[in-house]
Design a protein around this motif. Structure first.
Motif, PDB file in Angstrom:
ATOM      1  N   SER A  38       0.848  -1.098   0.012  1.00 33.94           N
ATOM      2  CA  SER A  38      -0.105  -0.050   0.032  1.00 33.94           C
ATOM      3  C   SER A  38       0.806   1.202  -0.027  1.00 33.94           C
ATOM      4  N   HIS A  39       2.307   1.179   0.193  1.00 32.98           N
ATOM      5  CA  HIS A  39       3.043   2.297   0.170  1.00 32.98           C
ATOM      6  C   HIS A  39       3.251   2.538  -1.269  1.00 32.98           C
ATOM      7  N   PRO A  40       3.214   4.005  -1.484  1.00 32.39           N
ATOM      8  CA  PRO A  40       3.334   4.435  -2.997  1.00 32.39           C
ATOM      9  C   PRO A  40       4.728   4.150  -3.555  1.00 32.39           C
ATOM     10  N   SER A  41       5.999   3.893  -2.778  1.00 36.67           N
ATOM     11  CA  SER A  41       7.133   3.554  -3.293  1.00 36.67           C
ATOM     12  C   SER A  41       7.311   2.119  -3.728  1.00 36.67           C
ATOM     13  N   THR A  42       6.593   1.258  -2.987  1.00 41.82           N
ATOM     14  CA  THR A  42       6.835  -0.052  -3.087  1.00 41.82           C
ATOM     15  C   THR A  42       6.649  -0.655  -4.645  1.00 41.82           C
ATOM     16  N   LYS A  43       5.618  -0.329  -5.193  1.00 40.43           N
ATOM     17  CA  LYS A  43       5.391  -0.773  -6.681  1.00 40.43           C
ATOM     18  C   LYS A  43       6.600  -0.497  -7.472  1.00 40.43           C
ATOM     19  N   PRO A  44       7.007   0.884  -7.732  1.00 37.65           N
ATOM     20  CA  PRO A  44       7.984   1.242  -8.518  1.00 37.65           C
ATOM     21  C   PRO A  44       9.358   0.541  -8.141  1.00 37.65           C
ATOM     22  N   VAL A  45       9.706   0.575  -6.938  1.00 38.86           N
ATOM     23  CA  VAL A  45      10.697  -0.238  -6.563  1.00 38.86           C
ATOM     24  C   VAL A  45      10.940  -1.693  -6.961  1.00 38.86           C
ATOM     25  N   LEU A  46       9.634  -2.447  -7.062  1.00 37.43           N
ATOM     26  CA  LEU A  46       9.317  -3.733  -7.428  1.00 37.43           C
ATOM     27  C   LEU A  46       9.514  -3.782  -8.892  1.00 37.43           C
ATOM     28  N   THR A  47       9.002  -2.827  -9.671  1.00 35.85           N
ATOM     29  CA  THR A  47       9.011  -2.708 -11.151  1.00 35.85           C
ATOM     30  C   THR A  47      10.597  -2.681 -11.610  1.00 35.85           C
ATOM     31  N   GLY A  48      11.405  -1.678 -10.879  1.00 38.73           N
ATOM     32  CA  GLY A  48      12.801  -1.525 -11.072  1.00 38.73           C
ATOM     33  C   GLY A  48      13.558  -2.860 -10.687  1.00 38.73           C
ATOM     34  N   ALA A  49      13.216  -3.383  -9.802  1.00 39.97           N
ATOM     35  CA  ALA A  49      13.876  -4.831  -9.604  1.00 39.97           C
ATOM     36  C   ALA A  49      13.694  -5.799 -10.742  1.00 39.97           C
ATOM     37  N   ALA A  50      12.351  -5.816 -11.147  1.00 40.81           N
ATOM     38  CA  ALA A  50      11.970  -6.737 -12.295  1.00 40.81           C
ATOM     39  C   ALA A  50      12.733  -6.264 -13.583  1.00 40.81           C
ATOM     40  N   ILE A  51      12.845  -5.064 -13.749  1.00 41.20           N
ATOM     41  CA  ILE A  51      13.413  -4.624 -15.037  1.00 41.20           C
ATOM     42  C   ILE A  51      14.891  -5.084 -14.881  1.00 41.20           C
ATOM     43  N   GLY A  52      15.641  -4.954 -13.642  1.00 42.12           N
ATOM     44  CA  GLY A  52      16.985  -5.287 -13.641  1.00 42.12           C
ATOM     45  C   GLY A  52      17.096  -6.767 -13.755  1.00 42.12           C
ATOM     46  N   VAL A  53      16.261  -7.640 -13.325  1.00 43.41           N
ATOM     47  CA  VAL A  53      16.339  -9.117 -13.434  1.00 43.41           C
ATOM     48  C   VAL A  53      16.349  -9.401 -15.086  1.00 43.41           C
ATOM     49  N   ALA A  69      19.109  -6.255  -7.560  1.00 37.25           N
ATOM     50  CA  ALA A  69      19.659  -5.135  -6.597  1.00 37.25           C
ATOM     51  C   ALA A  69      19.760  -3.916  -7.173  1.00 37.25           C
ATOM     52  N   ALA A  70      20.589  -4.131  -8.348  1.00 40.20           N
ATOM     53  CA  ALA A  70      20.743  -2.769  -9.001  1.00 40.20           C
ATOM     54  C   ALA A  70      19.470  -1.905  -9.652  1.00 40.20           C
ATOM     55  N   GLY A  71      18.590  -2.852 -10.321  1.00 44.33           N
ATOM     56  CA  GLY A  71      17.358  -2.166 -10.641  1.00 44.33           C
ATOM     57  C   GLY A  71      16.390  -1.584  -9.456  1.00 44.33           C
ATOM     58  N   ALA A  72      16.388  -2.386  -8.382  1.00 43.80           N
ATOM     59  CA  ALA A  72      15.757  -1.882  -7.242  1.00 43.80           C
ATOM     60  C   ALA A  72      16.462  -0.576  -6.552  1.00 43.80           C
ATOM     61  N   GLY A  73      17.672  -0.641  -6.512  1.00 42.49           N
ATOM     62  CA  GLY A  73      18.289   0.343  -5.915  1.00 42.49           C
ATOM     63  C   GLY A  73      18.262   1.652  -6.667  1.00 42.49           C
ATOM     64  N   TYR A  74      18.368   1.568  -8.190  1.00 44.32           N
ATOM     65  CA  TYR A  74      18.006   2.690  -9.007  1.00 44.32           C
ATOM     66  C   TYR A  74      16.668   3.169  -8.845  1.00 44.32           C
ATOM     67  N   ALA A  75      15.775   2.105  -8.778  1.00 49.64           N
ATOM     68  CA  ALA A  75      14.402   2.837  -8.548  1.00 49.64           C
ATOM     69  C   ALA A  75      14.111   3.622  -7.228  1.00 49.64           C
ATOM     70  N   PHE A  76      14.848   2.961  -6.201  1.00 45.99           N
ATOM     71  CA  PHE A  76      14.497   3.561  -4.768  1.00 45.99           C
ATOM     72  C   PHE A  76      15.223   4.761  -4.787  1.00 45.99           C
ATOM     73  N   TYR A  77      16.337   5.047  -5.319  1.00 48.78           N
ATOM     74  CA  TYR A  77      17.337   6.465  -5.298  1.00 48.78           C
ATOM     75  C   TYR A  77      16.450   7.378  -6.174  1.00 48.78           C
ATOM     76  N   ASN A  78      15.824   6.964  -7.293  1.00 47.79           N
ATOM     77  CA  ASN A  78      15.048   7.710  -7.947  1.00 47.79           C
ATOM     78  C   ASN A  78      13.857   8.305  -7.135  1.00 47.79           C
ATOM     79  N   ARG A  79      13.449   7.429  -6.019  1.00 42.11           N
ATOM     80  CA  ARG A  79      12.108   7.942  -5.453  1.00 42.11           C
ATOM     81  C   ARG A  79      12.468   8.833  -4.283  1.00 42.11           C
ATOM     82  N   ILE A  80      13.705   8.816  -3.772  1.00 42.80           N
ATOM     83  CA  ILE A  80      14.092   9.394  -2.669  1.00 42.80           C
ATOM     84  C   ILE A  80      14.961  10.667  -3.074  1.00 42.80           C
ATOM     85  N   LYS A  81      15.417  10.888  -4.030  1.00 45.53           N
ATOM     86  CA  LYS A  81      16.402  12.068  -4.455  1.00 45.53           C
ATOM     87  C   LYS A  81      15.509  13.324  -4.497  1.00 45.53           C
TER      88      LYS A  81
END
Length: 73
Positions: free
Chosen positions: A29-44, A60-72
């Protein structure tokens, strides 16, 4: 490096920690969860296409990149 740059870096770390805690607490239900999971899937998928990179590194790289883009912000 100025004091203002140092403060922004510290603020980024604090935002990352609070965002990760909120994602863990609220789950999907958190708004950042789905984009981070999508980034992880793209990385895989990218790791599957590249001969040297394994899927855990891509995940890890895909999730990290998506997470960084959410918090920067």
């Amino acid at each position: 490096m100025s004091q203002d740059d140092y403060d922004k870096g510290y603020d980024l770390g604090e935002r990352a920690r609070s965002e990760a805690k909120a994602m863990a607490k609220e789950g999907m239900s958190h708004p950042s969860t789905k984009p981070v999971l999508t980034g992880a899937a793209i990385g895989v998928v990218a790791a599957a296409l590249l001969p040297v990179v394994t899927w855990p590194i891509g995940l890890a790289a895909g999730a990290g990149y998506a997470f960084y883009n959410r918090i920067k912000k």
